[in-house]
Design an enzyme around this catalytic site. Structure first.
Site, PDB file in Angstrom:
ATOM      1  N   GLN A 104       0.826  -1.214   0.000  1.00 29.70           N
ATOM      2  CA  GLN A 104       0.000   0.000   0.000  1.00 29.70           C
ATOM      3  C   GLN A 104       0.863   1.269   0.000  1.00 29.70           C
ATOM      4  OE1 GLN A 104      -3.562  -0.950   0.478  1.00 29.70           O
ATOM      5  NE2 GLN A 104      -3.981   1.023  -0.463  1.00 29.70           N
ATOM      6  N   LYS A 157      -2.710  -1.191   6.504  1.00 36.80           N
ATOM      7  CA  LYS A 157      -3.732  -2.213   6.252  1.00 36.80           C
ATOM      8  C   LYS A 157      -4.187  -2.765   7.584  1.00 36.80           C
ATOM      9  CE  LYS A 157      -5.813  -4.280   2.806  1.00 36.80           C
ATOM     10  NZ  LYS A 157      -6.013  -3.735   1.445  1.00 36.80           N
ATOM     11  N   GLY A 205     -12.615  -0.321   2.853  1.00 36.64           N
ATOM     12  CA  GLY A 205     -12.990  -1.711   2.589  1.00 36.64           C
ATOM     13  C   GLY A 205     -11.867  -2.521   1.957  1.00 36.64           C
ATOM     14  N   ASP A 206     -12.066  -3.810   1.958  1.00 33.96           N
ATOM     15  CA  ASP A 206     -11.211  -4.771   1.247  1.00 33.96           C
ATOM     16  C   ASP A 206     -12.013  -6.076   1.237  1.00 33.96           C
ATOM     17  OD1 ASP A 206      -8.265  -5.051   0.187  1.00 33.96           O
ATOM     18  OD2 ASP A 206      -8.590  -6.879   1.323  1.00 33.96           O
ATOM     19  N   THR A 255     -12.279   0.854  -7.997  1.00 33.84           N
ATOM     20  CA  THR A 255     -11.136  -0.039  -8.205  1.00 33.84           C
ATOM     21  C   THR A 255     -11.264  -0.732  -9.563  1.00 33.84           C
ATOM     22  OG1 THR A 255     -11.120  -0.370  -5.819  1.00 33.84           O
ATOM     23  CG2 THR A 255      -9.734  -1.828  -7.138  1.00 33.84           C
TER      24      THR A 255
HETATM   25  P1  NDP Z   1     -14.663  -8.930  -2.063  1.00 31.56           P
HETATM   26  O1  NDP Z   1     -14.756  -9.505  -0.712  1.00 31.56           O
HETATM   27  O2  NDP Z   1     -15.720  -8.016  -2.545  1.00 31.56           O
HETATM   28  O3  NDP Z   1     -14.516 -10.077  -3.139  1.00 31.56           O
HETATM   29  C1  NDP Z   1     -13.469 -10.992  -3.089  1.00 31.56           C
HETATM   30  C2  NDP Z   1     -13.696 -12.041  -4.158  1.00 31.56           C
HETATM   31  O4  NDP Z   1     -12.561 -12.893  -4.223  1.00 31.56           O
HETATM   32  C3  NDP Z   1     -14.875 -12.931  -3.860  1.00 31.56           C
HETATM   33  O5  NDP Z   1     -15.429 -13.361  -5.061  1.00 31.56           O
HETATM   34  C4  NDP Z   1     -14.237 -14.085  -3.100  1.00 31.56           C
HETATM   35  O6  NDP Z   1     -14.975 -15.282  -3.180  1.00 31.56           O
HETATM   36  C5  NDP Z   1     -12.918 -14.216  -3.813  1.00 31.56           C
HETATM   37  N1  NDP Z   1     -11.910 -14.702  -2.865  1.00 31.56           N
HETATM   38  C6  NDP Z   1     -11.521 -14.135  -1.709  1.00 31.56           C
HETATM   39  N2  NDP Z   1     -10.604 -14.863  -1.081  1.00 31.56           N
HETATM   40  C7  NDP Z   1     -10.418 -15.933  -1.855  1.00 31.56           C
HETATM   41  C8  NDP Z   1      -9.582 -17.059  -1.736  1.00 31.56           C
HETATM   42  N3  NDP Z   1      -8.767 -17.237  -0.677  1.00 31.56           N
HETATM   43  N4  NDP Z   1      -9.630 -17.951  -2.753  1.00 31.56           N
HETATM   44  C9  NDP Z   1     -10.460 -17.775  -3.819  1.00 31.56           C
HETATM   45  N5  NDP Z   1     -11.278 -16.713  -3.977  1.00 31.56           N
HETATM   46  C10 NDP Z   1     -11.257 -15.824  -3.002  1.00 31.56           C
HETATM   47  O7  NDP Z   1     -13.233  -8.223  -2.122  1.00 31.56           O
HETATM   48  P2  NDP Z   1     -12.705  -7.124  -3.147  1.00 31.56           P
HETATM   49  O8  NDP Z   1     -13.304  -7.330  -4.486  1.00 31.56           O
HETATM   50  O9  NDP Z   1     -12.812  -5.810  -2.489  1.00 31.56           O
HETATM   51  O10 NDP Z   1     -11.148  -7.490  -3.188  1.00 31.56           O
HETATM   52  C11 NDP Z   1     -10.577  -8.347  -4.174  1.00 31.56           C
HETATM   53  C12 NDP Z   1      -9.106  -8.079  -4.269  1.00 31.56           C
HETATM   54  O11 NDP Z   1      -8.878  -6.720  -4.669  1.00 31.56           O
HETATM   55  C13 NDP Z   1      -8.299  -8.246  -2.981  1.00 31.56           C
HETATM   56  O12 NDP Z   1      -6.993  -8.673  -3.312  1.00 31.56           O
HETATM   57  C14 NDP Z   1      -8.232  -6.818  -2.445  1.00 31.56           C
HETATM   58  O13 NDP Z   1      -7.128  -6.651  -1.576  1.00 31.56           O
HETATM   59  C15 NDP Z   1      -8.045  -6.055  -3.731  1.00 31.56           C
HETATM   60  N6  NDP Z   1      -8.378  -4.645  -3.718  1.00 31.56           N
HETATM   61  C16 NDP Z   1      -9.609  -4.201  -3.302  1.00 31.56           C
HETATM   62  C17 NDP Z   1      -9.909  -2.861  -3.357  1.00 31.56           C
HETATM   63  C18 NDP Z   1     -11.253  -2.335  -3.006  1.00 31.56           C
HETATM   64  O14 NDP Z   1     -11.455  -1.140  -3.177  1.00 31.56           O
HETATM   65  N7  NDP Z   1     -12.193  -3.140  -2.542  1.00 31.56           N
HETATM   66  C19 NDP Z   1      -8.909  -1.874  -3.783  1.00 31.56           C
HETATM   67  C20 NDP Z   1      -7.681  -2.445  -4.263  1.00 31.56           C
HETATM   68  C21 NDP Z   1      -7.447  -3.775  -4.202  1.00 31.56           C
HETATM   69  P3  NDP Z   1     -15.988 -15.639  -1.977  1.00 31.56           P
HETATM   70  O15 NDP Z   1     -17.138 -14.707  -2.133  1.00 31.56           O
HETATM   71  O16 NDP Z   1     -16.336 -17.067  -2.199  1.00 31.56           O
HETATM   72  O17 NDP Z   1     -15.206 -15.419  -0.738  1.00 31.56           O
HETATM   73  O1  2IT Z   2      -6.043  -2.532  -1.355  1.00 35.97           O
HETATM   74  C1  2IT Z   2      -6.560  -1.400  -1.409  1.00 35.97           C
HETATM   75  O2  2IT Z   2      -6.034  -0.453  -1.987  1.00 35.97           O
HETATM   76  C2  2IT Z   2      -7.875  -1.226  -0.782  1.00 35.97           C
HETATM   77  N1  2IT Z   2      -8.436  -2.166  -0.241  1.00 35.97           N
HETATM   78  C3  2IT Z   2      -8.513   0.138  -0.759  1.00 35.97           C
HETATM   79  C4  2IT Z   2      -7.956   0.967   0.347  1.00 35.97           C
HETATM   80  C5  2IT Z   2      -8.613   2.300   0.552  1.00 35.97           C
HETATM   81  O3  2IT Z   2      -8.187   2.965   1.504  1.00 35.97           O
HETATM   82  O4  2IT Z   2      -9.509   2.687  -0.197  1.00 35.97           O
END
Ligand code: NDP
Ligand code: 2IT
Length: 444
Positions: free
Chosen positions: A111, A126, A165-166, A209
């Site tokens: 990050q 984080k 969120g994450d 994102t």
């Molecule tokens: P969500 O919880 O909304 O979705 C995560 C998705 O990934 C779900 O479909 C989940 O499936 C799947 N998943 C999670 N863990 C696993 C695992 N161990 N094995 C297989 N599938 C998995 O999270 P986000 O969409 O917010 O985050 C997704 C990725 O993006 C992460 O790496 C996060 O750190 C990154 N990210 C998120 C940001 C944001 O703004 N939200 C910003 C930047 C990066 P299931 O529903 O079955 O758990």
């Molecule tokens: O991994 C990431 O950049 C996030 N989950 C978003 C972090 C944020 O502060 O919006």
């Protein structure tokens, strides 16, 4: 031994059993050769790499709550405040059973660089917990969030540390966390981002994102005489990032044929139906089997497999290390031309190197998914001036930020003798801004 190798060894020795953290540090150390090696004595004397790889502080706490059956439950809570050289700590909160110190540290470390690339004043952090929101009632999630914030509130603030969120933390969880912070401190301030639109949230943050992934992809393709229209795309994940990546790709004329969750994946040759996906995942919080049940063109498969489908572009948007060397070989054999990481560190180091060796355009997560945190920073700006900007205004700023990130990353790669190596470019560009600020602020 080079200074970079020395520091990597030290990180590994001092933090045993933290493979994800080692991986994230290794990738950065390997990238920084063109900067550090030319000026090793200076960086060694200043202990820049030790300071950069040691968090400012890490907080670990017990989270105790009561489930619907009346049982007392205990989880681990974390917040890693890694570096605030360029702004208040900023980064998401992950709620997932796989959360541990290694996962928290790798995410907080990445990050730092990501936030630097946004061009906005935000430092790296984080947090999270091994709590699993899946299958829990709203009341259980609320009690967990209230307990989590009862400890975390002491360490955060609008000018101190601003979580978001994450994985596992969406609008519902942010609402409960915000309510608790407000109640404990009496302060109505921009202490969290990703808030609801009725209480200080920003338009576009939900989509940011995923939209950012596509904006940077578009920019990269444009610079290579190509574009997104008509391309076939594989996306993994079915959460926040995956959903809005798919939506924007389809708005721009591509066809996204896959998505996945932790139990299985969908192949939908007619293109993923985003409205249905949102209904299954955001509203019903159900499995992808329900998507397949409602959509005749879709096939559901158990386990892992999205990378076996022939596509032009692959966008991993689920979780760390979900795309390994075997997957990379399949994608390259099938003619993939570009990969942008929507998730954090979804591609193993070996798979990344394989893509690069095979001339696949590859954008790492710290650049590719930076649109989320960038829009969080725009939410902070709006909260500070107590105004809300229109969707178009935020979206156009996000587009500008993603273009700028592409320029920084490709510019640094070229300048440091590694043209088209966007991993090196992202790490160097992120590093230079943060360490210039650290240097200017004296030794601490
Ligand atoms: P969500 O919880 O909304 O979705 C995560 C998705 O990934 C779900 O479909 C989940 O499936 C799947 N998943 C999670 N863990 C696993 C695992 N161990 N094995 C297989 N599938 C998995 O999270 P986000 O969409 O917010 O985050 C997704 C990725 O993006 C992460 O790496 C996060 O750190 C990154 N990210 C998120 C940001 C944001 O703004 N939200 C910003 C930047 C990066 P299931 O529903 O079955 O758990
Ligand atoms: O991994 C990431 O950049 C996030 N989950 C978003 C972090 C944020 O502060 O919006």
């Amino acid at each position: 031994m080079s200074y970079r190798e020395e520091v990597l060894n030290r990180v590994i020795t001092e933090n045993p059993r933290q493979p994800e953290f080692h991986q994230a540090v290794r990738e950065v150390m390997e990238s920084l050769g063109p900067v550090i090696d030319a000026n090793e004595a200076f960086y060694r004397r200043e202990a820049i790499l030790e300071r950069l790889t040691t968090p400012d502080r890490q907080i670990q706490f017990r989270v105790t709550w009561v489930d619907d059956q009346g049982n007392v439950r205990v989880n681990n809570g974390y917040r890693i405040q890694f570096n605030n050289a360029i702004g208040p700590y900023k980064g998401g909160i992950r709620l997932h059973p796989t959360v541990n110190r290694s996962v928290m540290r790798f995410l907080a470390f990445e990050q730092i660089f990501k936030n630097s690339l946004t061009g906005l004043p935000i430092g790296g952090a984080k947090g999270g917990s091994d709590f699993d929101p899946k299958g829990k009632s709203d009341r259980e999630v609320m009690l967990f969030c209230q307990s989590f914030m009862s400890e975390l509130y002491k360490y955060i603030g609008a000018d101190v540390d601003v979580p978001a969120g994450d994985i596992g933390t969406g609008a519902r969880e942010i609402g409960y966390l915000y309510g608790t912070y407000k109640r404990l401190t009496g302060r109505y301030e921009g202490v969290l981002t990703g808030k609801g639109l009725t209480y200080g949230g920003s338009l576009v943050r939900t989509e940011a994102t995923g939209y950012g992934v596509i904006y940077i992809l578009e920019e990269m393709l444009k610079h290579h005489g190509n574009d997104i229209e008509g391309k076939t795309i594989a996306v993994s994940g079915a959460g926040n990032v995956a959903t809005y990546t798919i939506q924007k790709a389809q708005q721009l004329g591509a066809k996204v044929v896959t998505c996945s969750d932790s139990t299985g994946w969908i192949y939908d040759p007619e293109g993923i139906d985003v409205a249905l996906l949102k209904d299954v995942k955001e509203v019903r919080r159900a499995r992808l089997t329900e998507y397949a049940a409602a959509r005749p063109s879709a096939q559901y498969h158990e386990g892992k497999g999205v990378w076996s489908i022939p596509v032009d572009i692959a966008l991993p948007c689920a979780t760390q290390n979900e795309l390994d060397l075997e997957d990379a070989k399949m994608l390259v054999n099938n003619g993939v031309i570009a990969v942008v990481e929507g998730a954090n560190m979804p591609t193993t180091i070996e798979a990344t190197k394989y893509f690069q060796a095979n001339k696949v355009l590859f954008i790492p997560g710290k650049a590719g998914n930076a649109g989320g945190v960038a829009t969080s920073a725009l939410e902070m700006s709006q909260n500070s001036e107590r105004l809300s900007w229109s969707f178009e205004e935020v979206d156009s700023k996000l587009q500008g930020i993603m273009k700028n990130i592409y320029q920084q990353v490709s510019g640094a790669a070229k300048e440091y003798g590694k043209p088209e190596d966007f991993v090196t470019g992202a790490n160097i560009a992120g590093f230079l801004k943060v360490t210039t600020a650290m240097h200017a602020q004296g030794i601490y």
